[in-house]
Structure formats: C-alpha cells, structure tokens
Enzyme design. Sequence first.
Site, mmCIF file in Angstrom:
data_model
loop_
_atom_site.group_PDB
_atom_site.id
_atom_site.type_symbol
_atom_site.label_atom_id
_atom_site.label_comp_id
_atom_site.label_asym_id
_atom_site.label_seq_id
_atom_site.Cartn_x
_atom_site.Cartn_y
_atom_site.Cartn_z
ATOM 1 N N LYS A 135 104.120 37.922 -48.011
ATOM 2 C CA LYS A 135 102.909 37.265 -48.528
ATOM 3 C C LYS A 135 101.849 38.355 -48.662
ATOM 4 O O LYS A 135 101.203 38.733 -47.697
ATOM 5 C CB LYS A 135 102.447 36.196 -47.537
ATOM 6 C CG LYS A 135 101.661 35.037 -48.136
ATOM 7 C CD LYS A 135 100.357 35.408 -48.804
ATOM 8 C CE LYS A 135 99.235 35.685 -47.830
ATOM 9 N NZ LYS A 135 98.022 36.209 -48.506
ATOM 10 N N GLU A 181 99.081 44.600 -36.277
ATOM 11 C CA GLU A 181 98.306 45.834 -36.460
ATOM 12 C C GLU A 181 96.938 45.403 -36.948
ATOM 13 O O GLU A 181 96.797 44.934 -38.077
ATOM 14 C CB GLU A 181 99.041 46.751 -37.445
ATOM 15 C CG GLU A 181 98.573 48.185 -37.340
ATOM 16 C CD GLU A 181 97.396 48.455 -38.227
ATOM 17 O OE1 GLU A 181 96.243 48.240 -37.775
ATOM 18 O OE2 GLU A 181 97.633 48.883 -39.367
ATOM 19 N N CYS A 211 92.855 51.048 -41.549
ATOM 20 C CA CYS A 211 92.957 50.573 -40.169
ATOM 21 C C CYS A 211 92.732 51.723 -39.198
ATOM 22 O O CYS A 211 92.089 51.568 -38.170
ATOM 23 C CB CYS A 211 94.303 49.929 -39.926
ATOM 24 S SG CYS A 211 95.676 50.840 -40.618
ATOM 25 N N GLU A 229 84.508 47.249 -35.656
ATOM 26 C CA GLU A 229 85.146 47.786 -36.862
ATOM 27 C C GLU A 229 84.305 47.393 -38.068
ATOM 28 O O GLU A 229 84.030 46.203 -38.284
ATOM 29 C CB GLU A 229 86.568 47.231 -37.022
ATOM 30 C CG GLU A 229 87.260 47.811 -38.234
ATOM 31 C CD GLU A 229 88.704 47.344 -38.416
ATOM 32 O OE1 GLU A 229 88.904 46.136 -38.594
ATOM 33 O OE2 GLU A 229 89.607 48.198 -38.387
HETATM 34 O O1 TXE Z 1 91.421 40.017 -43.317
HETATM 35 P P1 TXE Z 1 92.511 38.911 -42.969
HETATM 36 P P2 TXE Z 1 90.370 40.085 -44.515
HETATM 37 C C1 TXE Z 1 89.779 43.685 -41.100
HETATM 38 C C2 TXE Z 1 88.554 44.418 -41.595
HETATM 39 C C3 TXE Z 1 88.010 43.493 -42.643
HETATM 40 C C4 TXE Z 1 88.325 42.128 -42.049
HETATM 41 C C5 TXE Z 1 88.421 40.995 -43.029
HETATM 42 O O2 TXE Z 1 87.650 44.573 -40.537
HETATM 43 O O3 TXE Z 1 86.624 43.651 -42.829
HETATM 44 O O4 TXE Z 1 89.584 42.323 -41.440
HETATM 45 O O5 TXE Z 1 89.406 41.242 -44.034
HETATM 46 C C6 TXE Z 1 96.213 36.819 -44.636
HETATM 47 N N1 TXE Z 1 97.411 32.777 -41.675
HETATM 48 N N2 TXE Z 1 90.996 44.161 -41.736
HETATM 49 O O6 TXE Z 1 89.622 38.808 -44.607
HETATM 50 O O7 TXE Z 1 91.948 37.541 -43.048
HETATM 51 C C7 TXE Z 1 95.463 37.218 -45.892
HETATM 52 O O8 TXE Z 1 95.859 36.415 -46.972
HETATM 53 C C8 TXE Z 1 98.196 33.753 -42.136
HETATM 54 C C9 TXE Z 1 91.698 45.214 -41.052
HETATM 55 O O9 TXE Z 1 91.075 40.522 -45.756
HETATM 56 O O10 TXE Z 1 93.091 39.318 -41.679
HETATM 57 C C10 TXE Z 1 95.885 38.670 -46.019
HETATM 58 O O11 TXE Z 1 97.167 38.729 -46.613
HETATM 59 N N3 TXE Z 1 97.736 34.762 -42.908
HETATM 60 C C11 TXE Z 1 93.052 45.423 -41.576
HETATM 61 C C12 TXE Z 1 95.954 39.134 -44.567
HETATM 62 O O12 TXE Z 1 96.091 37.949 -43.783
HETATM 63 C C13 TXE Z 1 96.425 34.778 -43.218
HETATM 64 C C14 TXE Z 1 93.294 45.215 -43.016
HETATM 65 C C15 TXE Z 1 94.725 39.895 -44.066
HETATM 66 O O13 TXE Z 1 93.601 39.050 -44.134
HETATM 67 C C16 TXE Z 1 95.549 33.777 -42.740
HETATM 68 C C17 TXE Z 1 92.511 44.137 -43.571
HETATM 69 C C18 TXE Z 1 96.089 32.741 -41.937
HETATM 70 N N4 TXE Z 1 95.335 31.751 -41.445
HETATM 71 C C19 TXE Z 1 91.387 43.684 -42.941
HETATM 72 N N5 TXE Z 1 94.300 34.074 -43.181
HETATM 73 C C20 TXE Z 1 93.837 46.557 -41.016
HETATM 74 N N6 TXE Z 1 94.341 46.395 -39.785
HETATM 75 O O14 TXE Z 1 94.076 47.555 -41.657
HETATM 76 C C21 TXE Z 1 94.390 35.209 -43.901
HETATM 77 N N7 TXE Z 1 95.671 35.637 -43.946
#
Ligand code: TXE
Length: 485
Positions: free
Chosen positions: A181, A256, A290, A387
């Site tokens: 996904k 992660e 990250c 972060e």
């Molecule tokens: O993250 P999400 P977002 C951090 C970073 C950023 C913040 C928000 O600080 O500002 O997260 O980003 C899926 N059940 N990182 O909103 O929500 C979503 O569709 C299952 C750090 O983009 O965590 C996407 O594919 N899945 C990070 C993925 O989760 C769900 C990289 C990431 O989204 C879901 C990105 C749910 N209920 C953001 N809700 C890193 N570690 O590198 C969302 N998703």
Amino acid sequence: MSETNPIWFDPTLCLIGGKWVPAQSGETLPLVNPSDGSAICQIARGGAADIDAAVQAAQAAMDGDWGRMTALERGRIITRIGQLVLDYADRLAVLEAMDVGKPLTQARADAIALARYCEFYGGAADKVHGQTIPFMEGYTVYTLREPHGVTGHIVPWNYPMQIIGRSVGAALTMGNAAVLKPAEEACLTALAFAHIAMEAGLPAGALNVVPGIGAEAGAALTAHPGIHHISFTGSVPTGILVQTAAAKNVVPVTLELGGKSPQLVFDDADLDAALPFLVNAGCQNAGQTCSASSRILVQRGVYDEVKRRMAEAYAAITVGPAMEDLRMGPLISARQKEIVSGFLAKGADLTIAAQGEVVGHAPAEGAYLCPTLFADVPGDHALARDEIFGPVQVLIPFDTEEEAVQIANSTDYGLVASIWSRDGSRQMRLAKKLHAGQVFINNYGAAGGVELPFGGVGKSGHGREKGFEALYGFSQLKTVAAYHG
Ligand code: TXE
C-alpha cells in the site's frame, strides 16, 4: 498515454493477482506535483474490498508456483528485477522527481538504490542458511528459515523506491507474497516497480499493489486476518495504530518511525571532512528523511567555526522545481509545508544562523520552503526534540563528552547518530553509549547502505531492515528435532 507523458502505464489501476484492475468502488484520487501544485494524474482509491482481493491473490501465490520456487529461482527473479530497474532508472527518476518533488539527481540515486537492493537481496536468496544444533544422543536437530506467508507493506512518500526496495525486496527474496500500500501522496514508482517486476517474470500474486488512503486501504491491510507480517514506515501515531491492529491478529511488525538523529562534532574533528555531511544530512530530500540529521551538537572549541561554515553552506542552497535539479526541491505537499512552518513559528525565540533561498521563478503553487539553520538552541527546545521532517537543522553547543551524550540521548527517538572525532577511544566509547540503531564514525549515511542493518530504538521503532537482518526479519525460524536412535 501521450508520447510526452513520462507515465508509461495506466496509473489508475491496482495490481491484484497479476492483473491490473480498477478499485472495486471505481473511485480515484488525484496525485499532485509539489513543484507547481498541478494535477499529475489520478490513482486508484483502493479500499477494504481491494485489499481483501489482494491478500487472497497473495495467498494463492503462496499456495501455488511462487510458494514452490527454490531460493535460487527466487534470487534470479529478484536480481533480474534489479537489472531492469537499472534499465528504467532515468524514467523512474523522472516519475519520482515529479511525484515527490525531489531533485532529479536525488531521484536517480533512489532508483539506483532500488536496483542495488534487488541485486543484494537477489544474490543473498540462497545464502540464508539454518543451523545444525548439537543435542541429545540419537537426535539430529536443525533449523529452517521459512517465509511468514502474506506480508503487508505500508510505505510513505519520502523515499518510495528505496523503502519498497528494502522492504518488499527482502520479503519476496525470502519467499513471502507481498501486498503493498503506497502513500497516497506519491505512488507512481510503486506502480512502475510492479510493472517492472512483472516484466522480469515475477509470478502473478507474488506482488500486489493497492494504492489508497491510509485510513482506508492502509487500515484494512493492517487489520486483515490473512496478513502474516506487517512492515510499516511512517509517523509514530500511525505506527501505533498499525502495531495495535497487528496485535489483534498476533502478527509481527517492523516499524520504522523516523527520528531526531544527532551528529556530535568534537574539537578534534576533521571539519573539512565533516562539513558536507553536517549540511547534507539535514537538507537531503528537503529534510524529509527518516534518518535526517536534524541536530548538530558541537563542542565549544569549534562551535563558532562550525556555525560560520554551516551558515555559509546554507546561504548557498537554492530551492526550486524538482526538474531543475537544484540542491533542494519543494516539500511533498502544502500540508507538509504547513507542518514544518508550524515548527518554524515555534522557533521564533531562537537565532537564525542562515537560510537558503527559493529561486524567484519557483511557482507560487509549489510547496517551497527556505532551509533554515538555527543556532545556540537549548537541548530541550521543541525544535531540538521533535521530528520536524523539513529542511531545518539546529546547532546545539556542548562542553564535555558526557554533556554531548546526555543531549544526544535526550529525545524519544534513536535511529541514527554520528561521531566526528579523531580520538579512537572516544569513538568506541560513544558508539556504545549513543541510543541509536546505527552509529556512524567520521561519516553519516542518511538512508544509504543497502548492506547495513537499519532500524531504530525507542520511538524510532523496532525490527531491522536492510542487509541480512532484513532477510531474517522476513522469515521465521523452524526448529526440527529428529530422533533416529
Ligand atoms: O505519515 P503517516 P504522514 C512522519 C513525519 C511527517 C509525519 C506525517 O514526521 O511529518 O510523519 O506524515 C499510511 N493505517 N513521517 O501523514 O500517516 C499512509 O497512507 C494504516 C516519517 O504521511 O504515518 C502512508 O502510506 N496505514 C516517516 C503511510 O501510512 C496508514 C515517513 C505513512 O503515513 C494509516 C513519513 C492507518 N490508519 C512520515 N494512516 C519516516 N519514518 O521516514 C496512514 N497510513
């Protein structure tokens, strides 16, 4: 698709059981180019029904040809995918640059990294061995590494190709069948990768891709009882939701969740060597990494010099459309720009050492932000603890080694850390003391090194990806104890 359209496939479809099909609801979502706010295309808005079909297709692959393949055969396919990714590297780079907003050179490096994951894992497929264990008289005991079964992969938008490579690549190598996904903000290279994998001969159902919104397709995937392992990269709050859903089915997860990774610069450091790493580890991919190094801890003796030289480097950073391939592109979205701007507002009480520049002709609809370096930041300030996930770094002075370790370890995270010092004893001492899954000495590897086990401690998550550890993580150990008298 027209000849000038870089998308060579139909992006509105999901890959399920080897067939490209629309979401069962028929609904789609817009994909936006963060460089100018324009619509790139529509993607499928997958939902629970599509996830269910994908999980069933994956299970069928496990029960069929894919599940019967030898490690050697799997390795050959994964290696072939890597070779094809290299052939497609320029086209993949254009897709990633357009979709994520990262400068073309960085996007191309990600395509090469994706190929490298496939080469590494593909070559390792038949080298993951079990053990024979001395036991009681009359027994032969050995272990087998077996796939979990159907693995779920939830991938974010910041490094789609790299994260697919490290996670899906390892899962397939160990004989799992994957349901991916991708993020709703950026999923073109996930779809492209699936096309490439099919072209390389990956059997139907071994890889399934269902784009969609996190709370819909993502939540359906994590809660599905047919999933046997979940790999998630993203935010802490979503990671907690994923782990909670997985716990209800007693399914293992790899999380992660980012970090607040520090670089520790001591008075005896080689500053010429350190400087490019100090700056780049914060600015790469506009800080949306990250393992970005968002905290630079500097000993007093060299603090002013580091501050001056980093400020000079920041002032030279230009930000503009991804296709112009400047040092930095836009953030992923207007929403992410808003989040990062909120942090900048929290820094109103701090000293700005320097800022880069957004080029004058950058479209007003793009998600551009000047990279900002803050100086003299107290270790307990919000900008030094949370972060930010944007092009923002903080300089924190320290006096002693003990103080540096205390500040470095004072956040909830622990992904990466680095030590810049010529003192070998200090290097070894601190490598043990720092709370991090990876410690670099006199270098810093944001998102690099497919061979190097990677993952966090604390709120950075758990489980290890990359290297052989990824292959262990995407398999389970079976112990066989045979009594033969
Ligand atoms: O993250 P999400 P977002 C951090 C970073 C950023 C913040 C928000 O600080 O500002 O997260 O980003 C899926 N059940 N990182 O909103 O929500 C979503 O569709 C299952 C750090 O983009 O965590 C996407 O594919 N899945 C990070 C993925 O989760 C769900 C990289 C990431 O989204 C879901 C990105 C749910 N209920 C953001 N809700 C890193 N570690 O590198 C969302 N998703």
